[in-house]
Design an enzyme around this catalytic site. Structure first.
Site, PDB file in Angstrom:
ATOM      1  N   HIS A 123      36.993 -27.741 -20.639  1.00 38.36           N
ATOM      2  CA  HIS A 123      35.773 -27.909 -19.843  1.00 38.36           C
ATOM      3  C   HIS A 123      34.659 -28.370 -20.786  1.00 38.36           C
ATOM      4  O   HIS A 123      34.681 -28.041 -21.975  1.00 38.36           O
ATOM      5  CB  HIS A 123      35.441 -26.538 -19.233  1.00 38.36           C
ATOM      6  CG  HIS A 123      34.321 -26.519 -18.248  1.00 38.36           C
ATOM      7  ND1 HIS A 123      33.004 -26.536 -18.619  1.00 38.36           N
ATOM      8  CD2 HIS A 123      34.324 -26.452 -16.888  1.00 38.36           C
ATOM      9  CE1 HIS A 123      32.239 -26.476 -17.526  1.00 38.36           C
ATOM     10  NE2 HIS A 123      33.018 -26.429 -16.470  1.00 38.36           N
ATOM     11  N   ASP A 200      38.415 -19.430 -23.884  1.00 42.08           N
ATOM     12  CA  ASP A 200      37.528 -19.604 -22.737  1.00 42.08           C
ATOM     13  C   ASP A 200      38.271 -19.043 -21.524  1.00 42.08           C
ATOM     14  O   ASP A 200      39.186 -19.668 -21.000  1.00 42.08           O
ATOM     15  CB  ASP A 200      37.209 -21.096 -22.579  1.00 42.08           C
ATOM     16  CG  ASP A 200      36.571 -21.424 -21.225  1.00 42.08           C
ATOM     17  OD1 ASP A 200      36.332 -20.501 -20.426  1.00 42.08           O
ATOM     18  OD2 ASP A 200      36.316 -22.617 -20.982  1.00 42.08           O
ATOM     19  N   GLN A 203      38.571 -19.247 -16.226  1.00 40.14           N
ATOM     20  CA  GLN A 203      39.525 -19.436 -15.128  1.00 40.14           C
ATOM     21  C   GLN A 203      40.695 -18.452 -15.209  1.00 40.14           C
ATOM     22  O   GLN A 203      41.619 -18.537 -14.390  1.00 40.14           O
ATOM     23  CB  GLN A 203      40.068 -20.877 -15.145  1.00 40.14           C
ATOM     24  CG  GLN A 203      39.010 -21.948 -14.980  1.00 40.14           C
ATOM     25  CD  GLN A 203      38.373 -21.933 -13.594  1.00 40.14           C
ATOM     26  OE1 GLN A 203      38.952 -21.424 -12.625  1.00 40.14           O
ATOM     27  NE2 GLN A 203      37.175 -22.475 -13.477  1.00 40.14           N
ATOM     28  N   LYS A 226      32.675 -16.149 -11.158  1.00 32.95           N
ATOM     29  CA  LYS A 226      34.001 -16.621 -10.754  1.00 32.95           C
ATOM     30  C   LYS A 226      34.926 -15.453 -10.434  1.00 32.95           C
ATOM     31  O   LYS A 226      36.105 -15.634 -10.150  1.00 32.95           O
ATOM     32  CB  LYS A 226      34.604 -17.501 -11.845  1.00 32.95           C
ATOM     33  CG  LYS A 226      33.869 -18.824 -12.045  1.00 32.95           C
ATOM     34  CD  LYS A 226      34.623 -19.726 -12.994  1.00 32.95           C
ATOM     35  CE  LYS A 226      33.754 -20.806 -13.605  1.00 32.95           C
ATOM     36  NZ  LYS A 226      33.332 -21.838 -12.667  1.00 32.95           N
ATOM     37  N   CYS A 366      33.832 -31.269 -14.683  1.00 35.13           N
ATOM     38  CA  CYS A 366      33.293 -31.017 -16.022  1.00 35.13           C
ATOM     39  C   CYS A 366      34.373 -31.133 -17.081  1.00 35.13           C
ATOM     40  O   CYS A 366      34.425 -30.337 -18.027  1.00 35.13           O
ATOM     41  CB  CYS A 366      32.605 -29.645 -16.109  1.00 35.13           C
ATOM     42  SG  CYS A 366      31.240 -29.494 -14.987  1.00 35.13           S
TER      43      CYS A 366
END
Lengths: 415, 149
Positions: A123, A200, A203, A226, A366
């Site tokens: 991302h 990261d 997600q 999220k 993104c």
């Protein structure tokens, strides 16, 4: 289906509405999830009863606010199995978490000629801060390549991560390709080469059990919004010994133990990072979101979303002229599906689906370097969460057939 | 409601222009202006050949959705042959129209096929798609106009 989580839908009143005259089917969960009434009530309760600033003032409300703010930190620590709640720093978002690492810790350890390694599926928030660091330090930014079905190429990882590498920063799960990356193996590889591993988790944390101790990551970043919490609250986990040497990115109130005319002493981690009045209600609401997720169980959420993938991915793949990006095997794919219909721009697909009440994302997600890598300008993306149903997946599939019909046969022949 | 409402947006003239865009080509050795739509990654280049304040030729290249391609195609047909000042007035009228603002009947007439795109005002997520080529043309003509004055 081995799981049925549809009973939880009732906690999300927003899902129960018509959009363009059709039942809303919300499939943009990779962008942000909806919030259950338990989380909304928690925010409301806080402002109706307990609102005060934290870590200052001796009055009762300040005490209540501080207690809840710190209890939420404990919940986050347990949620990702961090050994110590002092390793949990509140930030604004995953983006801010990654920026802080890049502008402070990584700035301290990366020198001229050193290498920073990311992957082709990152991302923008896990690309641009490293570009800036590389520019500042005259370091080299390198990319791990992908396999033909969109997984991280482990051979490429071994070739790219070397003794010159200082930082490896990789998405735990892709927001486009629907793959989960082998963070534990990458952490081993990074550590073997004397580098630090940053994951990261934006997600991943909403969709599966996370164990930062087992993964042995040095830093882990994720966002509240999220995973059922409001926007504006994020988490940066760091190993305690690394947070100890990491400089704060911001300075001011809350983060100091004492200030003199020319100097100041900072608090211990994590408070030394949290300058200014933090997002108190956001942090407390994140705690409520974690309570809610724990009630369902992250393993159950993961299993249910896998069931959804097994039901829906094969049906998507049967659509003539569709291209679904990432692995085609449901066992290797999360419930996030980026796709294109041949000859139809994803923006047109998204507008058409919206007419059927279906919310999907269209664009580059993104991840423009990934789009370039795949030789695309954009895709549509349907991303599911535990409150979505197989019926909703079927409606997506049926609607995509209608969209194809509409754009191939023109306006007059559509009902 | 379902997909039937799509007929309002994807009218025949829009689909025709998207499928068979007019003036989609480069013009060599003339000024161009590049513009991106950062929300989707679409991009466009607009080229114009101006002499004595009149747009002799205007063309575009790039990729995009049905709305952005159709809008670019129609933009070239509306602008071509106009004086810069007139063209920029039409661009301004178009910009008002797609934002759902009322424009005069005369302006509607002058916009011709472009007036059809006004329906995009009912699809707010797509206004940027419709506007891209016109914004690029305006920037380009602004530079060109400045030179002439």
């Amino acid at each position: 289906m081995t799981q049925n989580l549809s009973e939880y839908r009732k906690d999300f009143p927003i899902l129960n509405q018509k959009v363009n005259g059709e039942d809303l089917v919300y499939l943009d969960n990779a962008a942000t999830t909806q919030k259950p009434i338990q989380v909304i009530d928690k925010i409301s309760h806080y402002y109706l009863n307990d609102n005060a600033n934290v870590h200052r003032g001796v009055h009762t409300l300040a005490e209540r606010a501080t207690k809840q703010f710190e209890e939420a930190r404990d919940k986050v620590a347990k949620f990702i199995n961090a050994s110590d709640q002092h390793s949990i720093v509140y930030t604004r978002s995953t983006t801010e978490s990654l920026n802080w690492i890049a502008s402070t810790f990584a700035d301290q350890v990366v020198n001229e000629g050193d290498e920073i390694v990311i992957s082709e599926m990152e991302h923008h928030s896990n690309i641009v801060p490293w570009q800036q660091l590389a520019k500042r330090k005259h370091a080299v930014l390198k990319y791990i390549q992908l396999t033909s079905d969109g997984e991280l190429d482990l051979q490429s990882a071994e070739d790219t991560i070397t003794a010159k590498t200082k930082i490896v920063s990789i998405a735990h799960a892709s927001n486009v390709l629907g793959v989960v990356n082998p963070i534990k193996e990458l952490a081993k590889l990074a550590h073997k080469n004397g580098a630090y591993l940053i994951a990261d988790g934006a997600q991943a944390a909403p969709h599966m059990p996370i164990d930062v101790s087992d993964l042995d990551v040095d830093f882990y970043a994720f966002s509240g919004h999220k995973m059922l919490a409001p926007t504006g609250i994020g988490i940066l986990y760091g190993k305690p010994e690394l947070l100890k040497i990491m400089r704060p990115a911001q300075f001011g109130g809350e983060m100091i133990s004492s200030v003199h005319e020319q100097t100041a002493e900072f608090k211990e981690s994590p408070w030394k990072f949290e300058a200014g009045t933090p997002n108190i209600s956001g942090a407390i609401a994140l705690g409520a979101a974690i309570d809610y997720l724990n009630k369902i169980g992250m393993k159950n959420i993961q299993a249910y979303e896998h069931d959804l993938t097994e039901e829906i991915l094969p049906k998507l793949l049967k659509i003539d002229g569709i291209k679904v990006y990432g692995p085609q095997d449901p066992n290797k794919h999360t419930a996030t599906f980026a796709f294109n219909l041949k000859g139809i721009h994803p923006h047109d697909v998204a507008t058409a689906l919206d007419m059927n009440g279906i919310a999907v994302r269209a664009g580059h997600h993104c991840a423009q370097p990934l789009m370039d890598y795949l030789n695309l300008t954009a895709t549509a993306r349907a991303s599911f969460y535990f409150y979505n149903t197989v019926d909703e997946g079927n409606k997506l599939v049926d609607s995509l057939e209608q969209v194809k019909e509409f754009f191939s046969n023109g306006v007059s022949e559509t009902k | 409601m379902g997909l039937a409402k799509l007929n309002e947006l994807y009218k025949a003239v829009i689909l025709d222009n998207a499928n068979y865009p007019q003036n989609k080509r480069e013009i060599e050795n003339v000024p161009k202006f590049h513009m991106d739509n950062p929300t989707c990654g679409d991009s466009i280049d607009v080229f114009s050949k101006v002499s004595d304040g009149v747009i002799d030729d205007i063309a575009f290249t790039g990729s995009g959705c049905t709305i952005s391609q159709a809008s670019a195609s129609i933009m070239t047909t509306v602008i071509k042959g106009k004086k810069i000042k007139k063209a920029r007035q039409l661009i301004s009228d178009f910009s008002q129209l797609i934002q759902g603002k009322k424009i005069s009947d005369k302006a509607m007439d002058e916009l011709g096929d472009a007036a059809v795109i006004g329906v995009v005002a009912e699809f707010p997520a797509r206004i940027k798609c419709a506007a891209l080529a016109w914004h690029a043309a305006d920037e380009l003509l602004n530079k060109e106009g400045g030179k002439d004055d």
